[in-house]
Design a protein around this motif. Structure first.
Motif, PDB file in Angstrom:
ATOM      1  N   ALA A  29      57.038  42.350  71.078  1.00 18.55           N
ATOM      2  CA  ALA A  29      56.938  42.634  72.331  1.00 18.55           C
ATOM      3  C   ALA A  29      55.808  43.790  72.711  1.00 18.55           C
ATOM      4  CB  ALA A  29      58.287  42.924  72.890  1.00 18.55           C
ATOM      5  N   TYR A  33      61.495  44.440  76.441  1.00 20.42           N
ATOM      6  CA  TYR A  33      62.942  44.444  76.848  1.00 20.42           C
ATOM      7  C   TYR A  33      63.760  45.208  76.427  1.00 20.42           C
ATOM      8  CZ  TYR A  33      67.381  41.954  76.139  1.00 20.42           C
ATOM      9  OH  TYR A  33      68.572  41.700  75.745  1.00 20.42           O
ATOM     10  N   TRP A  34      64.344  46.240  77.355  1.00 22.70           N
ATOM     11  CA  TRP A  34      65.192  47.327  76.773  1.00 22.70           C
ATOM     12  C   TRP A  34      66.081  47.543  77.899  1.00 22.70           C
ATOM     13  CZ3 TRP A  34      66.577  47.825  72.219  1.00 22.70           C
ATOM     14  CH2 TRP A  34      67.082  49.016  71.502  1.00 22.70           C
ATOM     15  N   SER A 166      69.948  35.728  71.302  1.00 24.06           N
ATOM     16  CA  SER A 166      69.387  37.095  70.875  1.00 24.06           C
ATOM     17  C   SER A 166      68.100  37.194  72.108  1.00 24.06           C
ATOM     18  CB  SER A 166      68.697  37.074  69.784  1.00 24.06           C
ATOM     19  OG  SER A 166      67.791  38.462  69.717  1.00 24.06           O
ATOM     20  N   GLY A 167      68.423  38.003  73.113  1.00 21.97           N
ATOM     21  CA  GLY A 167      67.519  37.784  74.422  1.00 21.97           C
ATOM     22  C   GLY A 167      65.955  37.705  73.920  1.00 21.97           C
ATOM     23  N   SER A 168      65.412  38.543  72.949  1.00 20.88           N
ATOM     24  CA  SER A 168      64.058  38.343  72.595  1.00 20.88           C
ATOM     25  C   SER A 168      63.594  37.025  71.872  1.00 20.88           C
ATOM     26  CB  SER A 168      63.623  39.804  71.957  1.00 20.88           C
ATOM     27  OG  SER A 168      64.291  39.563  70.434  1.00 20.88           O
ATOM     28  N   ARG A 171      61.483  34.331  73.723  1.00 19.31           N
ATOM     29  CA  ARG A 171      60.108  34.347  73.718  1.00 19.31           C
ATOM     30  C   ARG A 171      59.423  33.554  72.616  1.00 19.31           C
ATOM     31  NH1 ARG A 171      60.514  40.489  74.993  1.00 19.31           N
ATOM     32  NH2 ARG A 171      60.330  40.246  72.554  1.00 19.31           N
ATOM     33  N   SER A 224      70.555  46.923  68.124  1.00 22.82           N
ATOM     34  CA  SER A 224      69.765  46.756  69.671  1.00 22.82           C
ATOM     35  C   SER A 224      70.980  46.500  70.488  1.00 22.82           C
ATOM     36  CB  SER A 224      69.004  45.622  69.639  1.00 22.82           C
ATOM     37  OG  SER A 224      67.911  45.681  68.865  1.00 22.82           O
ATOM     38  N   HIS A 228      70.845  48.543  73.978  1.00 26.20           N
ATOM     39  CA  HIS A 228      70.679  48.011  75.419  1.00 26.20           C
ATOM     40  C   HIS A 228      71.819  48.705  76.167  1.00 26.20           C
ATOM     41  CE1 HIS A 228      67.601  44.867  74.720  1.00 26.20           C
ATOM     42  NE2 HIS A 228      68.356  44.576  73.613  1.00 26.20           N
ATOM     43  N   ASP A 315      58.879  48.470  67.209  1.00 25.45           N
ATOM     44  CA  ASP A 315      60.193  47.705  67.590  1.00 25.45           C
ATOM     45  C   ASP A 315      61.333  48.723  67.807  1.00 25.45           C
ATOM     46  OD1 ASP A 315      60.588  45.206  68.191  1.00 25.45           O
ATOM     47  OD2 ASP A 315      60.283  44.235  66.390  1.00 25.45           O
ATOM     48  N   ALA A 316      62.624  48.245  67.600  1.00 28.43           N
ATOM     49  CA  ALA A 316      63.610  49.280  67.748  1.00 28.43           C
ATOM     50  C   ALA A 316      63.891  49.578  66.312  1.00 28.43           C
ATOM     51  CB  ALA A 316      64.810  48.655  68.376  1.00 28.43           C
TER      52      ALA A 316
HETATM   53  O1  PMV Z   1      66.587  40.812  71.463  1.00 25.05           O
HETATM   54  P1  PMV Z   1      67.233  42.002  71.259  1.00 25.05           P
HETATM   55  O2  PMV Z   1      68.719  41.943  71.888  1.00 25.05           O
HETATM   56  O3  PMV Z   1      67.370  42.258  69.638  1.00 25.05           O
HETATM   57  O4  PMV Z   1      66.564  43.205  71.693  1.00 25.05           O
HETATM   58  C1  PMV Z   1      65.126  43.237  71.410  1.00 25.05           C
HETATM   59  C2  PMV Z   1      64.588  44.377  71.835  1.00 25.05           C
HETATM   60  C3  PMV Z   1      63.267  45.030  71.304  1.00 25.05           C
HETATM   61  O5  PMV Z   1      62.818  44.537  70.235  1.00 25.05           O
HETATM   62  C4  PMV Z   1      63.237  46.592  71.164  1.00 25.05           C
HETATM   63  C5  PMV Z   1      62.177  44.659  72.390  1.00 25.05           C
HETATM   64  C6  PMV Z   1      61.679  43.464  72.751  1.00 25.05           C
HETATM   65  O6  PMV Z   1      61.537  43.120  73.854  1.00 25.05           O
HETATM   66  O7  PMV Z   1      61.614  42.603  71.831  1.00 25.05           O
END
Ligand code: PMV
Length: 361
Positions: A29, A33-34, A166-168, A171, A224, A228, A315-316
């Motif tokens: 990213a 997205y956070w 997983s949200g990201s 993409r 993550s 969030h 990243d996180a």
């Molecule tokens: O998709 P998740 O819930 O693992 O969250 C991803 C969060 C970040 O990697 C930090 C930012 C992002 O947009 O990918």
């Protein structure tokens, strides 16, 4: 969104056994997205580059199940070995998909998965693994019902399903770049699925590198998911969501025009803000390590001294991603070897780049 499709197999038309294999990459990213709400919906739009070398290969095999139980029947293998923790996670995910895919309870499923990067490299594999599985599920739907023959519909549904895992991950479906989250800057954008953003990229960004400096291979101390959730009580949350919208709009301008300094400024601000949000959560926490900071300082000094357009993002976790154009790959690799590698655990880093998205194998 797809709840009304109710795809159910008629037992007199039991399908022959078969399978599908997809290779799907990770993504990084640039606007993060956070913070989320509802069923894995983002508080702000995000934009990522799709990677190439960090990917997951997933094979999904199915057989028609004779019994009429409504349970998910799953066998899961990770790098050819049973893995109970991953199997449970995928089983829960498939159970969540039953309103969209009721036919999943009519099949015996085997999922085999493996990553191109070492499992313990401190690299989150959820984006590549969940997108690979979502693509396999869409191939299965299309095979059984013929409902996803339109490639755009296929990608949209794959992205939607990946998001629920997983949200990201939503993409990772698209070549080069993707935007997830409703924004006036991107027609057709949605909170429910990602859309391709290749059209917004100047040629410079299609030959772009992301070398991932592995500062620590350990699993992160705060997931993550927990991160969030902590955004809900973060006093800066609404200012942050507003900032992300502005950053997205300015980043799209920089991506279109090929303005590297403008790109780099936004990308580095986003990385540091992400970690500032962790530090200002209640309870606060830190995922950067001293070596992450050393790398960041050295990258800024190197840029000032050489004028080479290399920028960092995070990243996180503590690992540092170096983003730079293909034209300076020799110089940046030499810099990593001489100055940065020493900050990596076992001197390990991954050479990755912006890629063309998933492929069916
Ligand atoms: O998709 P998740 O819930 O693992 O969250 C991803 C969060 C970040 O990697 C930090 C930012 C992002 O947009 O990918």
């Amino acid at each position: 969104m797809y709840e009304n499709s109710k795809l159910i197999l008629e037992s007199e038309n039991a399908p022959d056994p078969g399978g599908f294999t997809w290779r799907s990459p990770s993504n990084i990213a640039l606007v993060k997205y956070w913070g989320k709400y509802g069923d894995q919906l983002p508080q702000n739009p995000s934009l990522s580059f799709t990677l190439a070398a960090s990917f997951t290969d997933t094979r999904l095999e199915f057989e028609f199940k004779e019994d009429t139980s409504t349970e998910i029947d799953l066998t899961f293998l990770f790098h050819q070995e049973p893995n109970e923790a991953f199997e449970n996670k995928i089983k829960k995910y498939l159970e969540r998909l039953l309103p969209v895919f009721p036919f999943l309870s009519q099949l015996s499923l085997t999922v085999q998965s493996g990553n191109s990067f070492p499992h313990s490299a401190g690299i989150a594999s959820s984006a590549s693994s969940m997108s690979a599985l979502a693509l396999c599920l869409c191939s299965l739907e299309d095979h059984l019902f013929g409902t996803l023959s339109d490639p755009a519909e296929f990608d949209k549904k794959a992205s939607f399903l990946a998001r629920l895992g997983s949200g990201s991950a939503c993409r990772s479906i698209f070549p080069y770049a993707s935007v997830w989250g409703t924004t006036g800057n991107v027609p057709g954008s949605s909170n429910e699925f990602g859309v391709g953003a290749e059209d917004y990229l100047h040629e410079t960004f299609k030959d772009f590198h992301d070398d991932i400096l592995i500062v620590s291979k350990s699993e992160k101390s705060v997931s993550s998911r927990a991160g969030h959730a902590l955004m809900e009580g973060n006093p800066y949350a609404s200012a942050r969501y507003e900032q992300a919208r502005k950053h997205l709009s300015h980043l799209i301008e920089a991506l279109r025009s090929g303005d590297l300094p403008a790109f780099g400024k936004i990308v580095e601000d986003e990385a540091l803000v992400l970690h500032a949000l962790m530090m200002s959560s209640n309870p606060s926490y830190l995922l950067m390590l001293p070596d992450s900071l050393e790398i960041i300082q050295k990258v800024r000094e190197y840029r000032a001294e050489t004028g080479h357009q290399v920028y960092f993002t995070l990243d996180a976790g503590p690992n540092v991603h170096l983003l730079y154009p293909g034209a300076i790959v020799q110089e940046v690799r030499a810099f990593i070897e001489s100055d940065l590698k020493e900050h990596c655990e076992d001197q390990y880093y991954i050479q990755d780049w912006v890629g063309e998205g998933p492929e069916e194998l």
